[in-house]
Scaffold this motif. Structure first.
Motif, mmCIF file in Angstrom:
data_model
loop_
_atom_site.group_PDB
_atom_site.id
_atom_site.type_symbol
_atom_site.label_atom_id
_atom_site.label_comp_id
_atom_site.label_asym_id
_atom_site.label_seq_id
_atom_site.Cartn_x
_atom_site.Cartn_y
_atom_site.Cartn_z
ATOM 1 N N UNK A 111 0.825 -1.208 0.000
ATOM 2 C CA UNK A 111 0.000 0.000 0.000
ATOM 3 C C UNK A 111 0.860 1.260 0.000
ATOM 4 N N UNK A 112 1.923 1.268 0.792
ATOM 5 C CA UNK A 112 2.764 2.459 0.864
ATOM 6 C C UNK A 112 3.465 2.728 -0.468
ATOM 7 N N UNK A 113 3.788 1.666 -1.203
ATOM 8 C CA UNK A 113 4.398 1.870 -2.519
ATOM 9 C C UNK A 113 3.401 2.418 -3.532
ATOM 10 N N UNK A 114 2.087 2.293 -3.245
ATOM 11 C CA UNK A 114 1.083 2.855 -4.141
ATOM 12 C C UNK A 114 0.270 1.836 -4.911
ATOM 13 N N UNK A 115 0.411 0.552 -4.552
ATOM 14 C CA UNK A 115 -0.362 -0.493 -5.221
ATOM 15 C C UNK A 115 -1.701 -0.692 -4.516
ATOM 16 N N UNK A 116 -2.731 -1.145 -5.240
ATOM 17 C CA UNK A 116 -4.027 -1.424 -4.594
ATOM 18 C C UNK A 116 -3.912 -2.646 -3.693
ATOM 19 N N UNK A 117 -4.658 -2.645 -2.598
ATOM 20 C CA UNK A 117 -4.594 -3.761 -1.645
ATOM 21 C C UNK A 117 -5.974 -4.318 -1.310
ATOM 22 N N UNK A 118 -7.014 -3.860 -1.984
ATOM 23 C CA UNK A 118 -8.362 -4.322 -1.658
ATOM 24 C C UNK A 118 -8.625 -5.748 -2.089
ATOM 25 N N UNK A 119 -8.732 -5.960 -3.391
ATOM 26 C CA UNK A 119 -9.026 -7.282 -3.933
ATOM 27 C C UNK A 119 -7.720 -8.033 -4.194
ATOM 28 N N UNK A 120 -7.625 -9.273 -3.711
ATOM 29 C CA UNK A 120 -6.384 -10.043 -3.823
ATOM 30 C C UNK A 120 -5.996 -10.272 -5.278
ATOM 31 N N UNK A 121 -6.947 -10.670 -6.131
ATOM 32 C CA UNK A 121 -6.636 -10.927 -7.542
ATOM 33 C C UNK A 121 -6.173 -9.657 -8.252
ATOM 34 N N UNK A 122 -6.821 -8.537 -7.934
ATOM 35 C CA UNK A 122 -6.395 -7.270 -8.526
ATOM 36 C C UNK A 122 -4.990 -6.902 -8.057
ATOM 37 N N UNK A 123 -4.726 -7.195 -6.794
ATOM 38 C CA UNK A 123 -3.406 -6.926 -6.237
ATOM 39 C C UNK A 123 -2.340 -7.729 -6.977
ATOM 40 N N UNK A 124 -2.607 -9.011 -7.219
ATOM 41 C CA UNK A 124 -1.664 -9.844 -7.957
ATOM 42 C C UNK A 124 -1.448 -9.314 -9.372
ATOM 43 N N UNK A 125 -2.544 -8.965 -10.030
ATOM 44 C CA UNK A 125 -2.460 -8.508 -11.410
ATOM 45 C C UNK A 125 -1.605 -7.244 -11.515
ATOM 46 N N UNK A 126 -1.785 -6.314 -10.588
ATOM 47 C CA UNK A 126 -1.038 -5.059 -10.653
ATOM 48 C C UNK A 126 0.427 -5.270 -10.294
ATOM 49 N N UNK A 127 0.691 -6.082 -9.288
ATOM 50 C CA UNK A 127 2.073 -6.350 -8.898
ATOM 51 C C UNK A 127 2.843 -7.081 -9.990
ATOM 52 N N UNK A 128 2.137 -7.872 -10.796
ATOM 53 C CA UNK A 128 2.821 -8.711 -11.789
ATOM 54 C C UNK A 128 3.564 -7.906 -12.846
ATOM 55 N N UNK A 129 3.207 -6.653 -13.045
ATOM 56 C CA UNK A 129 3.839 -5.859 -14.094
ATOM 57 C C UNK A 129 5.296 -5.564 -13.758
ATOM 58 N N UNK A 130 5.586 -5.265 -12.486
ATOM 59 C CA UNK A 130 6.953 -4.929 -12.085
ATOM 60 C C UNK A 130 7.594 -5.979 -11.180
ATOM 61 N N UNK A 131 6.797 -6.873 -10.626
ATOM 62 C CA UNK A 131 7.339 -7.830 -9.649
ATOM 63 C C UNK A 131 6.929 -9.267 -9.986
ATOM 64 N N UNK A 132 6.865 -9.558 -11.279
ATOM 65 C CA UNK A 132 6.381 -10.872 -11.715
ATOM 66 C C UNK A 132 7.275 -12.005 -11.227
ATOM 67 N N UNK A 133 8.560 -11.765 -11.086
ATOM 68 C CA UNK A 133 9.482 -12.860 -10.766
ATOM 69 C C UNK A 133 9.425 -13.281 -9.299
ATOM 70 N N UNK A 134 8.811 -12.486 -8.466
ATOM 71 C CA UNK A 134 8.637 -12.895 -7.067
ATOM 72 C C UNK A 134 7.163 -13.120 -6.723
ATOM 73 N N UNK A 135 6.302 -12.992 -7.733
ATOM 74 C CA UNK A 135 4.866 -13.097 -7.463
ATOM 75 C C UNK A 135 4.457 -14.518 -7.079
ATOM 76 N N UNK A 136 5.127 -15.526 -7.637
ATOM 77 C CA UNK A 136 4.789 -16.910 -7.274
ATOM 78 C C UNK A 136 5.046 -17.161 -5.792
ATOM 79 N N UNK A 137 6.059 -16.500 -5.236
ATOM 80 C CA UNK A 137 6.323 -16.631 -3.795
ATOM 81 C C UNK A 137 5.149 -16.063 -2.986
ATOM 82 N N UNK A 138 4.629 -14.933 -3.452
ATOM 83 C CA UNK A 138 3.508 -14.312 -2.746
ATOM 84 C C UNK A 138 2.280 -15.220 -2.804
#
Length: 233
Positions: A111-138
């Motif tokens: 949230x502090x970085x500016x990403x949405x944190x409401x819906x989990x799937x939306x959160x994954x989708x948005x994070x995947x653009x810049x953090x795709x290589x660690x998203x499987x860990x999440x």
């Protein structure tokens, strides 16, 4: 110009357009693969077709461009790193609580970085653009967290969850708050482990230096008697 020549020119133009379109499509696909890494294959597996998956990834990129992301200050980075180390240190005594706190800390950082944190799937989708290589860990951490809430996760599962959370946490933070083995980084000198005896940490004898040994055990440092010190018989 004869009809045959016209047909040849039209066919050649169609072929040129087809080749150019194919090259353009291959280039777009390669760009998506480079950007999303393993997330590309994940989305392709989840969708009915590759085309649908690629449209989804391009849509993610568009939504990501609309975000206003905030870099962390050095003070915030240090605060997050310290909090993570505290959570990890408590894992031995309270693994369930530690994993819950890790989940909350990662969400707060997202949230502090500016990403949405409401819906989990939306959160994954948005994070995947810049953090795709660690998203499987999440994803793995989130699944273990849900199993833990149902009482189905063991201590080893929780330990793995903490390691998975740390992967995304470090990626978002821009630095790894702990060593690669998952233990807090106390900045020990390279190649040492404070939990081991000195002989095992350094590979040398743990006995005291010869200067500290009993002279009777160290002939080299025993008192030397001059001839005049030797009593005459």
């Amino acid at each position: 110009m004869s009809p045959t020549q016209i047909i040849v020119i039209v066919v050649a133009a169609i072929l040129v357009v087809a080749v150019a379109t194919a090259i353009w499509a291959v280039g777009r696909r390669a760009a998506l693969r480079r950007r999303f890494g393993p997330e590309y294959d994940q989305v392709v597996a989840d969708r009915e077709s590759r085309g649908e998956a690629e449209r989804e990834l391009r849509e993610r990129t568009r939504r990501h461009a609309e975000l206003t992301l905030t870099p962390l200050s050095e003070q915030s980075r240090q605060r997050y790193a310290t909090t993570w180390s505290d959570i990890q240190a408590r894992f031995v005594d309270a693994p369930n609580d530690s994993v819950g706190e890790a989940d909350e800390l990662v969400t707060r950082l997202i949230a502090e970085r500016g990403y949405p944190t409401g819906d989990y799937d939306e959160q994954l989708a948005t994070l995947s653009v810049e953090h795709a290589r660690t998203l499987s860990h999440y994803r793995e951490a989130h699944q273990i967290r849900e199993r833990d809430q149902r009482g189905e996760a063991g201590t080893e599962d929780l330990r793995q969850a903490l390691v998975h959370y740390r992967a995304l946490f470090a990626d978002l933070l821009g630095t790894d708050p702990v060593r690669a083995d998952g233990t807090p980084d106390h900045r020990q000198p390279s190649g040492t482990d404070s939990s081991l005896p000195r002989s095992e940490r350094t590979g040398t004898d743990s006995s005291p230096p010869r200067s500290e040994q009993n002279p009777e055990q160290n002939p080299e440092h025993a008192p030397r008697h001059s001839p005049q010190d030797t009593p005459s018989r």
